[in-house]
Design a protein around this motif. Structure first.
Motif, PDB file in Angstrom:
ATOM      1  N   LEU A  32       0.815  -1.222   0.000  1.00 42.02           N
ATOM      2  CA  LEU A  32       0.000   0.000   0.000  1.00 42.02           C
ATOM      3  C   LEU A  32       0.847   1.270   0.000  1.00 42.02           C
ATOM      4  CD1 LEU A  32      -2.805  -1.035   2.502  1.00 42.02           C
ATOM      5  CD2 LEU A  32      -2.996  -0.755   0.028  1.00 42.02           C
ATOM      6  N   GLU A  33       2.169   1.086   0.016  1.00 43.30           N
ATOM      7  CA  GLU A  33       3.107   2.213   0.032  1.00 43.30           C
ATOM      8  C   GLU A  33       2.798   3.167   1.192  1.00 43.30           C
ATOM      9  OE1 GLU A  33       3.016   3.916  -3.876  1.00 43.30           O
ATOM     10  OE2 GLU A  33       4.075   2.211  -4.753  1.00 43.30           O
ATOM     11  N   MET A  34       2.686   2.596   2.377  1.00 44.14           N
ATOM     12  CA  MET A  34       2.438   3.393   3.574  1.00 44.14           C
ATOM     13  C   MET A  34       3.365   2.925   4.685  1.00 44.14           C
ATOM     14  SD  MET A  34      -1.329   1.921   4.691  1.00 44.14           S
ATOM     15  CE  MET A  34      -1.440   2.912   6.140  1.00 44.14           C
ATOM     16  N   SER A  35       3.384   3.639   5.766  1.00 41.06           N
ATOM     17  CA  SER A  35       4.277   3.302   6.867  1.00 41.06           C
ATOM     18  C   SER A  35       3.774   2.076   7.627  1.00 41.06           C
ATOM     19  CB  SER A  35       4.410   4.477   7.829  1.00 41.06           C
ATOM     20  OG  SER A  35       3.197   4.664   8.539  1.00 41.06           O
ATOM     21  N   LYS A  36       4.719   1.389   8.268  1.00 36.34           N
ATOM     22  CA  LYS A  36       4.342   0.250   9.105  1.00 36.34           C
ATOM     23  C   LYS A  36       3.481   0.715  10.274  1.00 36.34           C
ATOM     24  CE  LYS A  36       8.651  -1.047   9.224  1.00 36.34           C
ATOM     25  NZ  LYS A  36       9.906  -1.684   9.622  1.00 36.34           N
ATOM     26  N   ALA A  37       3.758   1.924  10.769  1.00 36.39           N
ATOM     27  CA  ALA A  37       2.961   2.479  11.873  1.00 36.39           C
ATOM     28  C   ALA A  37       1.515   2.705  11.435  1.00 36.39           C
ATOM     29  CB  ALA A  37       3.575   3.779  12.374  1.00 36.39           C
ATOM     30  N   GLY A  38       1.325   3.171  10.203  1.00 39.38           N
ATOM     31  CA  GLY A  38      -0.020   3.374   9.676  1.00 39.38           C
ATOM     32  C   GLY A  38      -0.787   2.065   9.578  1.00 39.38           C
ATOM     33  N   VAL A  39      -0.108   1.034   9.082  1.00 36.06           N
ATOM     34  CA  VAL A  39      -0.737  -0.289   8.994  1.00 36.06           C
ATOM     35  C   VAL A  39      -1.051  -0.803  10.396  1.00 36.06           C
ATOM     36  CG1 VAL A  39      -0.391  -2.708   8.312  1.00 36.06           C
ATOM     37  CG2 VAL A  39       0.312  -0.856   6.782  1.00 36.06           C
ATOM     38  N   HIS A  40      -0.127  -0.585  11.324  1.00 38.18           N
ATOM     39  CA  HIS A  40      -0.336  -1.019  12.706  1.00 38.18           C
ATOM     40  C   HIS A  40      -1.608  -0.382  13.282  1.00 38.18           C
ATOM     41  CE1 HIS A  40       0.660  -2.233  16.789  1.00 38.18           C
ATOM     42  NE2 HIS A  40       0.402  -0.991  17.156  1.00 38.18           N
ATOM     43  N   ASN A  41      -1.812   0.897  13.027  1.00 37.96           N
ATOM     44  CA  ASN A  41      -3.012   1.591  13.518  1.00 37.96           C
ATOM     45  C   ASN A  41      -4.287   1.014  12.906  1.00 37.96           C
ATOM     46  OD1 ASN A  41      -1.526   3.309  15.143  1.00 37.96           O
ATOM     47  ND2 ASN A  41      -1.389   4.903  13.576  1.00 37.96           N
ATOM     48  N   ILE A  42      -4.254   0.769  11.615  1.00 37.14           N
ATOM     49  CA  ILE A  42      -5.426   0.212  10.937  1.00 37.14           C
ATOM     50  C   ILE A  42      -5.715  -1.202  11.442  1.00 37.14           C
ATOM     51  CG2 ILE A  42      -6.323  -0.591   8.711  1.00 37.14           C
ATOM     52  CD1 ILE A  42      -4.881   1.805   7.420  1.00 37.14           C
ATOM     53  N   VAL A  43      -4.683  -2.009  11.581  1.00 37.17           N
ATOM     54  CA  VAL A  43      -4.864  -3.378  12.064  1.00 37.17           C
ATOM     55  C   VAL A  43      -5.444  -3.354  13.477  1.00 37.17           C
ATOM     56  CG1 VAL A  43      -3.642  -5.484  12.765  1.00 37.17           C
ATOM     57  CG2 VAL A  43      -3.167  -4.444  10.543  1.00 37.17           C
ATOM     58  N   GLY A  44      -5.010  -2.395  14.296  1.00 39.33           N
ATOM     59  CA  GLY A  44      -5.582  -2.244  15.640  1.00 39.33           C
ATOM     60  C   GLY A  44      -7.079  -1.987  15.591  1.00 39.33           C
ATOM     61  N   GLN A  45      -7.513  -1.173  14.637  1.00 36.22           N
ATOM     62  CA  GLN A  45      -8.944  -0.915  14.470  1.00 36.22           C
ATOM     63  C   GLN A  45      -9.671  -2.163  13.989  1.00 36.22           C
ATOM     64  OE1 GLN A  45      -9.434   2.598  12.043  1.00 36.22           O
ATOM     65  NE2 GLN A  45      -7.982   3.750  13.282  1.00 36.22           N
ATOM     66  N   PHE A  46      -9.011  -2.925  13.123  1.00 42.24           N
ATOM     67  CA  PHE A  46      -9.612  -4.171  12.640  1.00 42.24           C
ATOM     68  C   PHE A  46      -9.769  -5.176  13.775  1.00 42.24           C
ATOM     69  CE2 PHE A  46      -7.913  -3.665   7.998  1.00 42.24           C
ATOM     70  CZ  PHE A  46      -8.823  -2.640   7.784  1.00 42.24           C
ATOM     71  N   ILE A  47      -8.806  -5.197  14.680  1.00 50.13           N
ATOM     72  CA  ILE A  47      -8.904  -6.087  15.848  1.00 50.13           C
ATOM     73  C   ILE A  47     -10.116  -5.698  16.684  1.00 50.13           C
ATOM     74  CG2 ILE A  47      -7.805  -6.723  18.038  1.00 50.13           C
ATOM     75  CD1 ILE A  47      -5.087  -6.444  16.517  1.00 50.13           C
ATOM     76  N   GLU A  48     -10.301  -4.394  16.911  1.00 49.49           N
ATOM     77  CA  GLU A  48     -11.454  -3.904  17.685  1.00 49.49           C
ATOM     78  C   GLU A  48     -12.776  -4.266  17.009  1.00 49.49           C
ATOM     79  OE1 GLU A  48     -10.985   0.291  18.306  1.00 49.49           O
ATOM     80  OE2 GLU A  48      -9.169   0.026  19.517  1.00 49.49           O
ATOM     81  N   GLN A  49     -12.794  -4.256  15.689  1.00 53.23           N
ATOM     82  CA  GLN A  49     -14.016  -4.575  14.947  1.00 53.23           C
ATOM     83  C   GLN A  49     -14.223  -6.079  14.784  1.00 53.23           C
ATOM     84  OE1 GLN A  49     -13.014  -1.988  11.586  1.00 53.23           O
ATOM     85  NE2 GLN A  49     -14.798  -0.741  12.091  1.00 53.23           N
ATOM     86  N   GLY A  50     -13.238  -6.851  15.195  1.00 52.96           N
ATOM     87  CA  GLY A  50     -13.359  -8.303  15.099  1.00 52.96           C
ATOM     88  C   GLY A  50     -13.052  -8.870  13.734  1.00 52.96           C
ATOM     89  N   TRP A  51     -12.311  -8.131  12.921  1.00 55.21           N
ATOM     90  CA  TRP A  51     -11.996  -8.585  11.567  1.00 55.21           C
ATOM     91  C   TRP A  51     -10.691  -9.348  11.486  1.00 55.21           C
ATOM     92  CZ3 TRP A  51     -13.249  -3.372   8.704  1.00 55.21           C
ATOM     93  CH2 TRP A  51     -14.633  -3.165   8.738  1.00 55.21           C
ATOM     94  N   VAL A  52      -9.755  -9.071  12.406  1.00 58.65           N
ATOM     95  CA  VAL A  52      -8.468  -9.767  12.397  1.00 58.65           C
ATOM     96  C   VAL A  52      -8.065 -10.152  13.812  1.00 58.65           C
ATOM     97  CG1 VAL A  52      -7.620  -8.568  10.327  1.00 58.65           C
ATOM     98  CG2 VAL A  52      -6.996  -7.709  12.567  1.00 58.65           C
ATOM     99  N   ILE A  53      -7.153 -11.097  13.861  1.00 58.75           N
ATOM    100  CA  ILE A  53      -6.508 -11.493  15.112  1.00 58.75           C
ATOM    101  C   ILE A  53      -5.007 -11.305  14.890  1.00 58.75           C
ATOM    102  CG2 ILE A  53      -6.034 -13.415  16.678  1.00 58.75           C
ATOM    103  CD1 ILE A  53      -8.684 -14.660  15.625  1.00 58.75           C
ATOM    104  N   LYS A  54      -4.344 -10.706  15.870  1.00 55.66           N
ATOM    105  CA  LYS A  54      -2.893 -10.522  15.752  1.00 55.66           C
ATOM    106  C   LYS A  54      -2.294 -10.475  17.141  1.00 55.66           C
ATOM    107  CE  LYS A  54       0.655  -7.485  13.803  1.00 55.66           C
ATOM    108  NZ  LYS A  54       1.503  -7.502  14.974  1.00 55.66           N
ATOM    109  N   ASP A  55      -1.345 -11.348  17.373  1.00 54.05           N
ATOM    110  CA  ASP A  55      -0.575 -11.291  18.602  1.00 54.05           C
ATOM    111  C   ASP A  55       0.569 -10.305  18.412  1.00 54.05           C
ATOM    112  OD1 ASP A  55      -2.110 -13.208  19.914  1.00 54.05           O
ATOM    113  OD2 ASP A  55      -0.951 -14.841  19.029  1.00 54.05           O
TER     114      ASP A  55
END
Length: 92
Positions: A32-55
């Motif tokens: 996506l040509e974005m920062s790892k921090a940006g992806v980390h923030n989005i993935v955190g939101q996905f975890i809250e929404q129940g779309w992904v699991i990530k340890d």
């Protein structure tokens, strides 16, 4: 972050999960040509929404709901790409 970017991120996670058994944030960031921090923030939101699991420091796994939504977004994206390339002669 925009809703469009978040949905693109989910579609890319889905696409990566089709190709690799383990999906990592660094690959999503690269595609996506974005920062790892940006992806980390989005993935955190996905975890809250129940779309992904990530340890912590682990790969990303789509939940059943995340997989269903990711598949829909991925298919929609591919339909648009096909249309733009075939009928409008646009490149990637």
């Amino acid at each position: 972050m925009s809703k469009k970017l978040k949905l693109s991120c989910l579609a890319v996670i889905y696409e990566e999960s089709l190709q690799n058994s383990e999906v990592y944030s660094v690959e999503i960031a690269r595609k996506l040509e974005m920062s790892k921090a940006g992806v980390h923030n989005i993935v955190g939101q996905f975890i809250e929404q129940g779309w992904v699991i990530k340890d912590h420091y682990s790969h990303i796994t789509l939940t059943e709901e995340g997989n269903t939504l990711g598949a829909k977004l991925y298919k929609r994206h591919n339909c648009f790409c096909f249309f733009f390339r075939k009928y409008l002669k646009m490149s990637k």
